[in-house]
Design an enzyme around this catalytic site. Structure first.
Site, PDB file in Angstrom:
ATOM      1  N   ASP A  63       0.865  -1.052   0.028  1.00  0.00           N
ATOM      2  CA  ASP A  63      -0.237  -0.021  -0.118  1.00  0.00           C
ATOM      3  C   ASP A  63       0.764   1.226   0.038  1.00  0.00           C
ATOM      4  O   ASP A  63       1.401   1.296   0.875  1.00  0.00           O
ATOM      5  CB  ASP A  63      -1.008   0.141   1.220  1.00  0.00           C
ATOM      6  CG  ASP A  63      -1.898   1.088   1.494  1.00  0.00           C
ATOM      7  OD1 ASP A  63      -2.016   1.884   0.350  1.00  0.00           O
ATOM      8  OD2 ASP A  63      -2.437   1.336   2.465  1.00  0.00           O
ATOM      9  N   ASP A  65      -2.007   6.129  -4.945  1.00  0.00           N
ATOM     10  CA  ASP A  65      -1.964   5.090  -3.922  1.00  0.00           C
ATOM     11  C   ASP A  65      -2.394   3.715  -4.502  1.00  0.00           C
ATOM     12  O   ASP A  65      -3.502   3.449  -5.279  1.00  0.00           O
ATOM     13  CB  ASP A  65      -3.421   5.712  -3.070  1.00  0.00           C
ATOM     14  CG  ASP A  65      -3.726   4.919  -1.900  1.00  0.00           C
ATOM     15  OD1 ASP A  65      -2.859   3.823  -1.735  1.00  0.00           O
ATOM     16  OD2 ASP A  65      -4.367   5.229  -0.899  1.00  0.00           O
TER      17      ASP A  65
END
Length: 396
Positions: A122, A285
């Site tokens: 992530d 992201d």
């Protein structure tokens, strides 16, 4: 759906990029399908809940930044988001990745203290945090407890809190000593597909760990376990998705990457961009599904696309279009245009029409767009921690 990804460490030069095409070590990653039903119908309510929870994640990142630096984040939108609210707490190697959650999280196998498990990568968070049954420090001779606690939130609405440990770390043939891992006291991530935690890859100022507990990639760089502080995501539908550590794989893209500087002090991988000519701040992201931005900017973008019908759900603005058409969406980032393909523009269906992969939100805690998988499917993205920049090139 399973996707193959490679994770490569080593071989990178500042002026020239070295390609690595041999996959010596591969890891299968899995992904949960949370929003698309069997008939390709989008569960809009579930997606809306996801966005609300994603906002919690970013609020926690903003709070972490404030605690770590003593300053308000320059992208902060609502000052109230800095206030704690109990109601909201909640060498060279090639490794294959699996797709979890229908282009929502990307996972690979790591180990702490000899205990291996799948973990999601992530770029929108900083720390390695795992479920309690993934890692037992008492079974590791190299484990050390810091005695310090942590707490943070993620985009699926879960909250993780527990104790910070350090231990021997391994990903493929790459090893590190005394790498920080947060062991949650409760299961915070669903284990469908086998994933057991989150591996944050943002800059350290977003960390929920305080003191000397650096994110895992920082530790690998400090211990010279990767040749250079760079990693690369190339995400695809079907097979062929790759994550490259310590190197750039030129076989994954066409032409030369376009580069954009980032301010590492802000924590996020953030850069200026535009969507159909509307200027935005973009946070890149891998832990996000589509593109979502402030409501006023998204309305401007929608006004530039023919054939859309809009609807709202729980404070979010969505748009649908005729599935026989391909809406005109172009993201300009680092001065390069990336025109969305048909597979990038739609995310499930609603009432027989395709749902656009752009959503507006009233409650985003920052003045920025979260740029997720629908963008990644058309670009190979290079995250360069050494030179504090992002590189973008069209996928082959």
């Amino acid at each position: 759906m399973k996707l193959l990804a490679a994770l490569v460490a080593g071989l990178f030069a500042t002026s020239a990029v070295s390609a690595s095409t041999k996959n010596d070590n591969e890891i299968q990653l899995t992904r949960r399908n949370m929003f698309i039903k069997a008939d390709d119908e989008l569960d809009v309510k579930a997606l809306s809940r996801y966005f609300n929870n994603m906002n919690r994640k970013y609020k926690h990142m903003m709070r972490n930044y404030h605690k770590n630096t003593g300053k308000q984040h320059p992208l902060l939108r609502f000052l109230s988001d800095l206030l704690d609210d109990d109601k909201e707490k909640r060498g060279v190697t090639n490794l294959p990745l699996n797709d979890i959650s229908n282009e929502q999280l990307w996972a690979g196998e790591v180990s702490f203290g000899g205990q291996s498990f799948l973990i999601d990568f992530d770029t929108g968070s900083a720390d390695v945090i795992v479920n309690p049954d993934a890692y037992d420090p008492h079974k590791s001779k190299s484990s050390k407890s810091s005695g310090q606690s942590f707490e943070t939130s993620y985009g699926d609405g879960t909250t993780a809190k527990g104790t910070i440990y350090t231990d021997d770390f391994k990903i493929g043939p790459i090893s590190g000593k005394n790498v920080a891992v947060g062991r949650s006291t409760q299961t915070f991530i669903e284990k469908e597909g086998g994933n057991q935690g989150i591996a944050g890859m943002s800059f350290a100022s977003l960390s929920a760990f305080h003191g000397d507990f650096k994110p895992f990639f920082y530790s690998l760089m400090d211990q010279k376990q990767v040749s250079h502080g760079v990693f690369q995501f190339t995400l695809k539908k079907g097979e062929g998705s790759t994550l490259t550590l310590g190197a750039v794989d030129t076989s994954k893209y066409s032409g030369d990457p376009a580069w954009s500087n980032v301010d590492s002090d802000q924590g996020f991988w953030a850069t200026g961009a535009s969507v159909n000519g509307v200027k935005i701040n973009a946070i890149v992201d891998t832990g996000s599904t589509i593109l979502t931005g402030p409501m006023d900017q998204v309305r401007q973008v929608f006004s530039k696309i023919d054939g859309l019908k809009t609807f709202t759900q729980q404070g979010q603005l969505f748009a649908t279009y005729d599935c026989n058409t391909t809406p005109d969406i172009t993201v300009n980032i680092a001065g390069k245009d990336f025109k969305f393909s048909k597979e990038q523009t739609g995310y499930g269906k609603q009432g027989g029409r395709c749902v656009l992969t752009i959503c507006g939100q009233d409650q985003l805690p920052m003045n920025a767009w979260i740029v997720g998988d629908s963008f990644f499917l058309g670009a190979s993205v290079i995250f360069d921690m050494e030179q504090k920049r992002l590189g973008f090139a069209p996928q082959k």
